[in-house]
Design an enzyme around this catalytic site. Structure first.
Site, PDB file in Angstrom:
ATOM      1  CE  LYS A  67       8.350  40.259  66.362  1.00  0.00           C
ATOM      2  NZ  LYS A  67       9.323  39.226  66.781  1.00  0.00           N
ATOM      3  CG  ASP A 222      13.699  34.583  59.645  1.00  0.00           C
ATOM      4  OD1 ASP A 222      14.586  34.617  58.772  1.00  0.00           O
ATOM      5  OD2 ASP A 222      13.739  35.269  60.680  1.00  0.00           O
ATOM      6  N   GLY A 292      10.712  25.989  62.493  1.00  0.00           N
ATOM      7  CA  GLY A 292      10.203  27.132  63.259  1.00  0.00           C
ATOM      8  C   GLY A 292      10.422  28.430  62.506  1.00  0.00           C
TER       9      GLY A 292
END
Length: 321
Positions: A67, A222, A292
């Site tokens: 990606k 992240d 996550g």
């Protein structure tokens, strides 16, 4: 090569399909049938943009690719486009030839929501009744829709740095027929499941905001330095993640590991719970936490699924390459 434009994604990809794709790739990662490549992320020195690449190879699902995309903070104001932009490229594992190019904006939102939803399925108490949301931006609406499908929730409570945004998630709760209540952060102690989806560099959720037995999914960290929850909360929890290496370096566990509150060995793959090689939750009083961080294999999994759906529906565009 096949092209699936962004405009087609909403009519093709369902939350159920995204859930199945993410659950499958987490399991493949834990069984070492899939692995992520090192992430590249750079400030390009133009429009304050961050641009990067996430990729990997799923030997079980036969998905190879990357990606490409990032964050353009001026898009909405200048161009009327969303600030996060991405495209997924898939390649044939047998030949290396380009297989597909897929719009990645909606897919990113769906796969991120699916990952927290998978964690709820496998880690939250079965009798969970109160759903807590910390964050009320665009991604929070995807998170809440997916989460509400995993348990028979009877109430949604929410908090946001900007309270005027809370109607975003209240609307989703109302759509599902679940009452909504705005609370202070210490009111999160009522929640049985909490999703945190913020972009903060200082903890918002403290250890005393989370009651015994809660499952919390931290979905906003992240990048090195980001932090959504107090590090001591991880020390009180059984910690799971999508990928351990990212969790301890750029995810929520970076702070708890860095300060010595937990060790790398205390961070477990969610895929191991899915595969049955980790017990997951072992008591109703245990706090479980899912970090996550977002991995390239998630993007490849949902992109491969949407390509199959596009071919089946006859909307994939085939071009010579």
């Amino acid at each position: 090569m096949l092209i699936v434009p962004e405009r087609e994604i909403a009519n093709l990809m369902t939350r159920a399909a995204a859930f199945d794709a993410i659950e499958g790739v987490f399991a493949a990662m834990a069984s070492k049938d899939a692995y992520n490549f090192p992430v590249i992320r750079e400030a390009i020195g133009h429009e304050d943009a961050l641009y990067g690449f996430k990729g990997g190879f799923d030997n079980k699902g036969m998905a190879l690719g990357l990606k490409a995309g990032g964050y353009w903070p001026n898009n909405l104001e200048k161009h009327g486009a969303i600030n996060h932009q991405s495209t997924v490229f898939l390649f044939d594992p047998d030949t290396g030839m380009a297989r597909a190019m897929v719009g990645g904006n909606l897919l990113t939102a769906l796969r991120t929501a699916a990952s927290s939803s998978v964690s709820i399925k496998h880690l939250a108490r079965q009798d969970a009744k109160v759903m807590g949301m910390v964050g009320a931006g665009h991604q929070a609406t995807f998170q809440l829709r997916a989460a509400l499908e995993q348990r028979a929730f009877e109430k949604v409570i929410g908090w946001n740095y900007h309270p005027e945004m809370l109607p975003n998630i209240e609307e989703i709760a109302n759509e599902a027929g679940v009452p909504f209540e705005a609370v202070d952060l210490d009111g999160m102690v009522e929640a049985d499941v909490v999703i945190s989806i913020t972009s903060t560099f200082a903890p918002t959720i403290m250890a005393d905001h989370v009651a015994p037995g809660t499952h919390i999914a931290c979905m906003g960290t992240d990048t090195k330095g980001k932090q959504e929850v107090e590090a001591t909360l991880l020390a009180k929890s059984t910690v799971f993640t999508d990928e351990v290496a990212q969790s301890i370096s750029i995810g929520e566990a970076q702070h708890a590991v860095g300060s010595g509150l937990i060790a790398e060995s205390d961070v477990h793959e969610l895929g191991a719970v899915i595969n049955g090689t980790h017990a997951g939750r072992t008591s109703d009083d245990e706090i479980t936490l899912f970090d996550g961080t977002g991995v390239g294999l998630q993007d490849l999994a949902v992109a491969a699924r949407v390509v199959a759906l596009a071919v089946e529906s006859g909307v994939a565009i085939e071009v010579d390459f």
